[in-house]
Design a protein around this motif. Structure first.
Motif, short mmCIF file in Angstrom:
data_model
loop_
_atom_site.label_atom_id
_atom_site.label_comp_id
_atom_site.label_asym_id
_atom_site.label_seq_id
_atom_site.Cartn_x
_atom_site.Cartn_y
_atom_site.Cartn_z
N TYR A 117 0.81 -1.22 0.00
CA TYR A 117 0.00 0.00 0.00
C TYR A 117 0.84 1.27 0.00
N VAL A 118 2.13 1.14 0.15
CA VAL A 118 3.02 2.30 0.13
C VAL A 118 4.20 2.00 -0.78
N SER A 119 4.78 3.05 -1.35
CA SER A 119 5.92 2.86 -2.24
C SER A 119 7.25 3.16 -1.55
N SER A 120 7.20 3.81 -0.39
CA SER A 120 8.43 4.10 0.36
C SER A 120 8.07 4.27 1.83
N ALA A 121 9.08 4.21 2.69
CA ALA A 121 8.86 4.34 4.12
C ALA A 121 8.26 5.70 4.47
N SER A 122 8.54 6.72 3.67
CA SER A 122 8.02 8.06 3.95
C SER A 122 6.50 8.10 3.83
N LEU A 172 4.54 6.23 5.23
CA LEU A 172 3.96 5.77 6.49
C LEU A 172 3.91 6.86 7.56
N VAL A 173 4.61 7.97 7.32
CA VAL A 173 4.70 9.03 8.32
C VAL A 173 4.23 10.35 7.70
N TYR A 174 3.30 11.00 8.35
CA TYR A 174 2.77 12.27 7.88
C TYR A 174 3.83 13.35 8.01
N ASP A 175 4.04 14.13 6.95
CA ASP A 175 5.01 15.22 6.95
C ASP A 175 4.27 16.52 7.28
N TRP A 176 4.32 16.95 8.53
CA TRP A 176 3.57 18.11 8.98
C TRP A 176 4.05 19.41 8.33
N ARG A 177 5.20 19.36 7.65
CA ARG A 177 5.71 20.58 7.01
C ARG A 177 5.01 20.86 5.68
N ARG A 178 4.32 19.88 5.12
CA ARG A 178 3.59 20.10 3.87
C ARG A 178 2.33 20.92 4.11
N GLU A 179 1.93 21.67 3.11
CA GLU A 179 0.69 22.42 3.18
C GLU A 179 -0.49 21.47 3.00
N LEU A 180 -1.54 21.70 3.77
CA LEU A 180 -2.74 20.87 3.70
C LEU A 180 -3.89 21.70 3.15
N LYS A 181 -4.47 21.27 2.03
CA LYS A 181 -5.62 21.93 1.43
C LYS A 181 -6.84 21.03 1.60
N LEU A 182 -7.96 21.61 1.96
CA LEU A 182 -9.17 20.84 2.21
C LEU A 182 -10.18 20.99 1.08
N ALA A 183 -10.82 19.90 0.73
CA ALA A 183 -11.93 19.91 -0.23
C ALA A 183 -13.21 20.19 0.56
N TYR A 184 -13.37 21.45 0.97
CA TYR A 184 -14.51 21.81 1.82
C TYR A 184 -15.84 21.45 1.16
N GLY A 185 -15.91 21.65 -0.15
CA GLY A 185 -17.16 21.39 -0.84
C GLY A 185 -17.62 19.96 -0.66
N VAL A 197 0.10 9.81 15.87
CA VAL A 197 -1.25 10.37 15.94
C VAL A 197 -1.95 10.26 14.60
N ILE A 198 -1.24 10.54 13.51
CA ILE A 198 -1.81 10.46 12.17
C ILE A 198 -1.42 9.11 11.57
N VAL A 199 -2.42 8.33 11.19
CA VAL A 199 -2.25 6.91 10.86
C VAL A 199 -2.27 6.69 9.35
N PRO A 200 -1.33 5.89 8.81
CA PRO A 200 -1.40 5.56 7.37
C PRO A 200 -2.58 4.67 7.07
N GLN A 201 -3.10 4.78 5.85
CA GLN A 201 -4.25 3.98 5.45
C GLN A 201 -4.21 3.75 3.95
N GLY A 204 -0.94 8.86 -4.02
CA GLY A 204 0.26 8.63 -3.23
C GLY A 204 -0.07 8.27 -1.79
N ALA A 205 0.80 8.73 -0.86
CA ALA A 205 0.64 8.40 0.55
C ALA A 205 -0.74 8.86 1.03
N GLN A 206 -1.35 8.04 1.89
CA GLN A 206 -2.66 8.34 2.42
C GLN A 206 -2.65 8.22 3.94
#
Length: 313
Positions: free
Chosen positions: A165-170, A172-185, A227-231, A240-242
């Motif tokens: 389910y993953v292509s690399s070890a990264s 599996l871990v959420y990168d909090w430095r990335r920007e998060l955009k929400l699909a509010y709609g 706290v943030i779990v891979p899925q 990509g990573a989920q």
């Protein structure tokens, strides 16, 4: 404001030369193989009842063979071992997508890797034989087999591979430095009914609670990556990573929903939708047994169109 990305924006995990998506195998395990009921036939049972009992027995025998695990969850369910039920269905779907359903050289046997281990750390496989009934499922379930099974060793040069389910070890871990955009709609328009009752009828308050819950989850995740779990979320296909982010929307210290987050490129994440905790656990368990205090064993319902219970004609 909704930030919408098209599927074309999502990176593809499968290499371009990987081959056809399914290699002809059915993506639903109950369409792929016929599971026969092997119990007594004293009582008059309909084909649907026979199919239900056969599937129940298959799940029970797999749970008995595998390492002990809570496959039922805390809430009553009409389905036997509902978490294992979903796990097996989606594992099969992923194996088909990855072309990892093995077929023997004689074409008489097929096998799949369940991804589970026995208490002795032996891999567990599903063993199938070609179905001789015309018009039925192409394969017939034989048994769950360990890696030392004689038929498995005789018919297959190499054991079937596990789903990935993953292509690399990264991944599996959420990168909090990335920007998060929400699909509010989608989150607030299509799935507002999943929010707590006092928010489900007030989209503006729900948005404020959502933003606050995300900020709180990110603060916690910077201090504890678990706290943030891979899925893996089948609807997202080959993105990509989920991840699953806990959302405490009511401020009582407990997660009410989980935000589904997926990587978009190398710089950003997209918050796609929200899931109930039961749905979230099912998705997370595919990657690994969650090691988190907010996501515990619970079972989501299976859609009725996924239920295939019938005897061969």
């Amino acid at each position: 404001m909704s930030n919408i990305f098209t599927p074309a924006d999502m990176p593809q995990r499968r290499p371009a030369d990987f081959g056809p998506i399914t290699e002809g195998h059915e993506t639903r395990i109950r369409s792929f193989a016929f599971f026969a009921y092997r119990g007594g036939r004293e009582e008059q049972l309909t084909p649907t009842e026979l199919g239900q009992r056969a599937w129940r027995d298959a799940l029970t025998s797999l749970a008995d063979l595998a390492e002990p695990e809570d496959w039922s969850g805390p809430d009553p369910s009409e389905r036997p071992l509902p978490i294992l039920d979903s796990f097996l269905r989606y594992t099969h779907q992923r194996l088909v997508m990855e072309d990892k359903i093995a077929v023997s050289g004689t074409r008489e046997y097929a096998a799949l890797n369940t991804g589970l281990l026995t208490p002795y750390a032996e891999e567990i496989f599903g063993l199938f034989r070609r179905n001789s009934h015309d018009g039925g499922q192409p394969w017939f379930f034989v048994r769950w087999a360990t890696e030392s099974d004689r038929d498995l060793l005789r018919e297959f040069e190499e054991p079937p591979q596990m789903a990935e389910y993953v292509s690399s070890a990264s991944d599996l871990v959420y990168d909090w430095r990335r920007e998060l955009k929400l699909a509010y709609g989608h989150i607030l328009g299509d799935n507002i009914e999943r929010f707590p009752p006092d928010l489900a009828t007030q989209p503006r308050r729900a948005q404020q609670a959502l933003d606050s819950a995300i900020n709180w989850a990110l603060r916690k995740a910077r201090r504890n990556y678990k706290v943030i779990v891979p899925q893996w979320y089948p609807v997202l296909g080959e993105s990509g990573a989920q991840f699953l982010m806990p959302l405490d929307l009511t401020g009582d210290g407990r997660a009410d929903l989980a935000l589904v987050v997926s990587a978009v490129g190398d710089q950003a994440y997209r918050g796609n939708t929200v899931l109930t905790l039961a749905m979230a656990y099912t998705n997370a368990r595919l990657v690994a047994r969650p090691d988190s205090d907010w996501l515990v064993p619970s079972a989501a319902p299976v859609r009725t169109d996924e239920e295939i219970f019938k005897e061969p004609s």
